[in-house]
Design a protein around this motif. Structure first.
Motif, PDB file in Angstrom:
ATOM      1  N   CYS A 142       5.349   6.860   3.693  1.00 37.73           N
ATOM      2  CA  CYS A 142       4.267   5.914   3.986  1.00 37.73           C
ATOM      3  C   CYS A 142       3.627   6.266   5.338  1.00 37.73           C
ATOM      4  O   CYS A 142       4.350   6.515   6.316  1.00 37.73           O
ATOM      5  N   ALA A 155       8.104  -5.604  -1.475  1.00 36.79           N
ATOM      6  CA  ALA A 155       7.033  -4.595  -1.431  1.00 36.79           C
ATOM      7  C   ALA A 155       7.186  -3.517  -2.503  1.00 36.79           C
ATOM      8  O   ALA A 155       6.243  -2.784  -2.793  1.00 36.79           O
ATOM      9  N   PHE A 207       0.817  -1.212   0.000  1.00 41.65           N
ATOM     10  CA  PHE A 207       0.000   0.000   0.000  1.00 41.65           C
ATOM     11  C   PHE A 207       0.860   1.275   0.000  1.00 41.65           C
ATOM     12  O   PHE A 207       0.597   2.229  -0.737  1.00 41.65           O
ATOM     13  N   GLY A 208       1.943   1.295   0.807  1.00 45.52           N
ATOM     14  CA  GLY A 208       2.779   2.495   0.934  1.00 45.52           C
ATOM     15  C   GLY A 208       3.515   2.830  -0.354  1.00 45.52           C
ATOM     16  O   GLY A 208       3.685   4.002  -0.692  1.00 45.52           O
ATOM     17  N   CYS A 224       5.240  -3.452   9.722  1.00 46.88           N
ATOM     18  CA  CYS A 224       3.942  -3.162   9.091  1.00 46.88           C
ATOM     19  C   CYS A 224       3.263  -4.453   8.626  1.00 46.88           C
ATOM     20  O   CYS A 224       3.920  -5.475   8.415  1.00 46.88           O
ATOM     21  N   PRO A 257       1.789  -5.343   5.720  1.00 48.41           N
ATOM     22  CA  PRO A 257       2.216  -5.951   4.459  1.00 48.41           C
ATOM     23  C   PRO A 257       3.523  -6.734   4.595  1.00 48.41           C
ATOM     24  O   PRO A 257       3.663  -7.822   4.018  1.00 48.41           O
ATOM     25  N   SER A 259       9.957  -0.758   9.836  1.00 48.47           N
ATOM     26  CA  SER A 259       8.722  -1.433   9.414  1.00 48.47           C
ATOM     27  C   SER A 259       8.948  -2.773   8.710  1.00 48.47           C
ATOM     28  O   SER A 259       8.050  -3.601   8.651  1.00 48.47           O
ATOM     29  N   VAL A 308       5.101   4.570   8.263  1.00 54.11           N
ATOM     30  CA  VAL A 308       6.393   5.091   8.735  1.00 54.11           C
ATOM     31  C   VAL A 308       6.145   6.354   9.570  1.00 54.11           C
ATOM     32  O   VAL A 308       6.757   6.550  10.620  1.00 54.11           O
TER      33      VAL A 308
HETATM   34  S1  SF4 Z   1       6.709  -1.875   3.472  1.00 50.97           S
HETATM   35 FE1  SF4 Z   1       5.204  -1.182   5.000  1.00 50.97          FE
HETATM   36  S2  SF4 Z   1       6.047   0.721   5.833  1.00 50.97           S
HETATM   37 FE2  SF4 Z   1       7.179   0.279   3.937  1.00 50.97          FE
HETATM   38  S3  SF4 Z   1       6.080   1.401   2.357  1.00 50.97           S
HETATM   39 FE3  SF4 Z   1       5.180  -0.652   2.404  1.00 50.97          FE
HETATM   40  S4  SF4 Z   1       3.421  -0.493   3.817  1.00 50.97           S
HETATM   41 FE4  SF4 Z   1       4.731   1.290   4.152  1.00 50.97          FE
END
Ligand code: SF4
Length: 276
Positions: free
Chosen positions: A95, A261, A13-14, A190, A192, A162, A98
């Motif tokens: 994010c 991610a 998502f971030g 986090c 995810p 995170s 964060v």
């Molecule tokens: S890994 Fe977690 S903290 Fe980092 S951008 Fe993605 S959702 Fe945000």
């Protein structure tokens, strides 16, 4: 050979949000700069630069009156202060998860806790968390605890980067509990990241080989690789489909694939096609 793509794989998502923020900035403004990488993926960074956004390594290279995008990993408070001084417009793609870590660290500090950040010393996210409080310490491993023991004090507040592995974090937190009277710990790994780590454990146990896809400077991708490698020695890490040598996976009956991610869906699709 069966190819299983992890359900929790690729853009979180971030990262999606940061890319959207950058695209919107490019649509509305000129003279846009970003300090460091928006997210740790070469393909995404190429796309961002194609929008006309210039990458710089320090704020000194950003001219006064221009626009600065803050990357998904966040920035120390000094970056915001210096940008304001230079009349640079800041567009914040940090994010929200964060940002939440920054908030928790700051609140604990205000309540008199000495803040310990469990994370990689040289990672921008950890540096950003540290740079948003007055006086914290980064703890990368147990050896750091021995060095910091006297400096941490009576009340310790703990957050973590995170993308850490909660199993490793727990070991450090347990040690911290032994050297202080008051310990306040927020599990700031986090969701995810947590889901991807659980997913890769499943793939590593159930597939004959595991392929982790993502840039070599991506902290969460590195963590996925090491979690899988511990369980399944046939674990490999590539940037993209081009890095997969022909026939290199032929001997395996099944391959579990997971993207970090910041790995784009197109990259995962190409990897899937190549393996298939
Ligand atoms: S890994 Fe977690 S903290 Fe980092 S951008 Fe993605 S959702 Fe945000």
């Amino acid at each position: 050979m069966k190819v299983h793509i992890g359900q929790h794989s690729g853009f979180c998502f971030g990262v999606k949000r940061a890319i959207q923020v950058a695209k919107e900035a490019a649509r509305l403004h000129k003279n846009i700069y970003i300090k460091g990488e928006l997210v740790h993926n070469q393909e995404v960074c190429r796309q961002i630069e194609a929008l006309g956004i210039k990458t710089v390594s320090t704020l000194k290279s950003v001219p006064g009156g221009s626009v600065l995008i803050i990357k998904a990993h966040g920035e120390p408070l000094a970056t915001y202060i210096n940008a304001k001084r230079k009349k640079i417009k800041v567009i914040d793609a940090t994010c929200p998860m964060v940002k939440d870590i920054h908030k928790k660290a700051k609140e604990m500090e205000q309540k008199g806790f000495r803040v310990a950040i469990i994370g990689d010393k040289n990672h921008e996210e950890t540096i950003g968390i540290l740079g948003n409080i007055k006086n914290g310490s980064i703890v990368e491993n147990i050896a750091d605890l021995r060095k910091l023991k006297s400096g941490l004090g009576e009340k310790i507040g703990v957050v973590c980067q995170s993308t850490q592995n909660i199993e490793d974090v727990s070991v450090i937190v347990a040690k911290l509990a032994k050297i202080t009277h008051a310990l306040l710990f927020f599990n700031t790994v986090c969701r995810p990241t947590y889901l991807r780590q659980k997913e890769i454990e499943r793939l590593a146990k159930n597939c004959s080989a595991v392929l982790v896809v993502g840039s070599k400077n991506s902290a969460n991708t590195k963590r996925l690789f090491f979690i899988a490698k511990k369980i399944n020695p046939n674990t490999f890490w590539v940037n993209n489909a081009k890095s997969i040598a022909k026939n290199s996976f032929k001997k395996f009956g099944s391959v579990g694939v997971i993207g970090g991610a910041s790995t784009p869906p197109e990259t995962l699709e190409e990897v899937y096609k190549k393996l298939s």
